[in-house]
Design an enzyme around this catalytic site. Sequence first.
Site, PDB file in Angstrom:
ATOM      1  N   LYS A  34       0.780  -1.304   0.202  1.00 15.91           N
ATOM      2  CA  LYS A  34       0.141   0.068   0.136  1.00 15.91           C
ATOM      3  C   LYS A  34       0.808   1.226  -0.100  1.00 15.91           C
ATOM      4  O   LYS A  34       2.277   1.185   0.169  1.00 15.91           O
ATOM      5  CB  LYS A  34      -0.889   0.133   1.302  1.00 15.91           C
ATOM      6  CG  LYS A  34      -0.226   0.046   2.347  1.00 15.91           C
ATOM      7  CD  LYS A  34      -1.083  -0.527   3.572  1.00 15.91           C
ATOM      8  CE  LYS A  34      -0.249  -0.748   4.918  1.00 15.91           C
ATOM      9  NZ  LYS A  34      -0.777  -1.206   5.976  1.00 15.91           N
ATOM     10  N   TYR A 254      17.061  30.233   6.895  1.00 13.86           N
ATOM     11  CA  TYR A 254      15.778  31.129   7.327  1.00 13.86           C
ATOM     12  C   TYR A 254      15.825  31.266   8.954  1.00 13.86           C
ATOM     13  O   TYR A 254      16.030  30.259   9.396  1.00 13.86           O
ATOM     14  CB  TYR A 254      14.528  30.211   6.823  1.00 13.86           C
ATOM     15  CG  TYR A 254      14.173  30.348   5.468  1.00 13.86           C
ATOM     16  CD1 TYR A 254      13.964  31.632   4.970  1.00 13.86           C
ATOM     17  CD2 TYR A 254      14.250  29.126   4.603  1.00 13.86           C
ATOM     18  CE1 TYR A 254      13.525  31.647   3.437  1.00 13.86           C
ATOM     19  CE2 TYR A 254      13.813  29.567   3.263  1.00 13.86           C
ATOM     20  CZ  TYR A 254      13.500  30.455   2.670  1.00 13.86           C
ATOM     21  OH  TYR A 254      13.363  30.699   1.360  1.00 13.86           O
TER      22      TYR A 254
HETATM   23  C1  PLP Z   1      -0.342  -2.019   6.798  1.00 13.00           C
HETATM   24  C2  PLP Z   1      -0.761  -2.944   7.342  1.00 13.00           C
HETATM   25  C3  PLP Z   1       0.168  -4.128   7.805  1.00 13.00           C
HETATM   26  C4  PLP Z   1       1.499  -4.128   7.647  1.00 13.00           C
HETATM   27  O1  PLP Z   1       2.011  -3.673   8.982  1.00 13.00           O
HETATM   28  P1  PLP Z   1       3.650  -3.484   9.081  1.00 13.00           P
HETATM   29  O2  PLP Z   1       3.553  -2.841  10.375  1.00 13.00           O
HETATM   30  O3  PLP Z   1       4.216  -2.511   7.928  1.00 13.00           O
HETATM   31  O4  PLP Z   1       4.234  -4.718   8.904  1.00 13.00           O
HETATM   32  C5  PLP Z   1      -0.428  -5.326   8.069  1.00 13.00           C
HETATM   33  N1  PLP Z   1      -1.706  -5.472   8.105  1.00 13.00           N
HETATM   34  C6  PLP Z   1      -2.632  -4.396   7.913  1.00 13.00           C
HETATM   35  C7  PLP Z   1      -4.072  -4.965   8.120  1.00 13.00           C
HETATM   36  C8  PLP Z   1      -2.017  -3.228   7.397  1.00 13.00           C
HETATM   37  O5  PLP Z   1      -2.881  -2.397   7.202  1.00 13.00           O
END
Ligand code: PLP
Length: 356
Positions: A34, A254
């Site tokens: 994702k 800045y």
């Molecule tokens: C993003 C996500 C993961 C992965 O989590 P990590 O901490 O990056 O390993 C696993 N399960 C679900 C439902 C997620 O949304």
Amino acid sequence: MRQATVYIDSQALQYNLNRVKQLAPTAKIVSMVKANAYGHGIKDCLAALNSTDNFGVACLEEALEIRKLGYQQPITLIEGIFSEEEMDSVIQYGLECVIHQSAQLDWLKARKEEYITKNLKVWVKLNSGMNRLGFKVPEIIEIINSLKAEGFSCVLAMHFANADADHPLNEQQKTQFLQVKEACDPVLASCCNSAAIFKWPELNFDYVRPGIMLYGASPFADKSAHELDLKPVMTFDAAIIALNQIQTGEAVGYGSTFVASQDMQIAIVSIGYGDGYPRAFIKPNYVMINNKPAPVIGRVSMDMIAVDVSGLTVTLGTQVELWGKQRLVDEVAEANGTIGYELLCRLSNRPKRILK
Ligand SMILES: *Cc1c(COP(=O)(O)O)cnc(C)c1O
């Protein structure tokens, strides 16, 4: 050309995927890609992760990109679909839905025959105390058992709120998960993100869902990627574009927040918050130049930072590592009051991307 570059090390990605296989040898792996593969670039990461069993994404658009690139693995939509119309694409492209709302259950049942014919699993989400998504006990037991009775193949899914820490809620979440699993037996099960994969091998079950560990960052505040035998996938680099000699009492950047307490040489590096480098540090921060730390001084601007290079051998064009194998993204994040996940995901499109 402006040197602000994100290097992606596909061998490191494969190494980390193999770490998951070592830690969860009997589970299928849902590689979480994702948010543009946690900011790493979906296209390159899919190629490196092609031996994974499944992919996991947050929405239909992300799933369709994977299909467009030609990957056929099952894809889990971790928030399910957001409207009934999206069910058309679910069927057409063979996507697997998480169900966390009764409306989603209705949309699914309306397309029951096609969904089942396509051999798609239904991921039913348990809310065991995180209180984001899911059905509570005992409602979820009824839902899964009725889906099973209708011929659906179900995965009981759950997410830990505190897999990265010792927290009393962990026990409650585990207990409820096991309770539902037993009451729906047989049912496929999935509850482990990266932290849980490391911590609770006994909970790996049928599918594990690694995210951050694939990218070689740590899910734990108190354990580094190196300690977990993970290899950082991203190296974020820029180059020195100016060298200035400044005198005691002169200010930099800045707000003139940095004032030199001695004569010093500073380098201006072509990187800034317009690239996704964070601005608001809560602790002293540094970059790496030829394996040596160089403190970032003054404010981060949109396109530039200043670093103290006193005593270092540098020239125009010298490469600077913002984060990567020498300076871990988790360390930069810690100095920034956040987590590696955020810094990785919020990179902008401006840096060039190069696959190694
Ligand atoms: C993003 C996500 C993961 C992965 O989590 P990590 O901490 O990056 O390993 C696993 N399960 C679900 C439902 C997620 O949304």
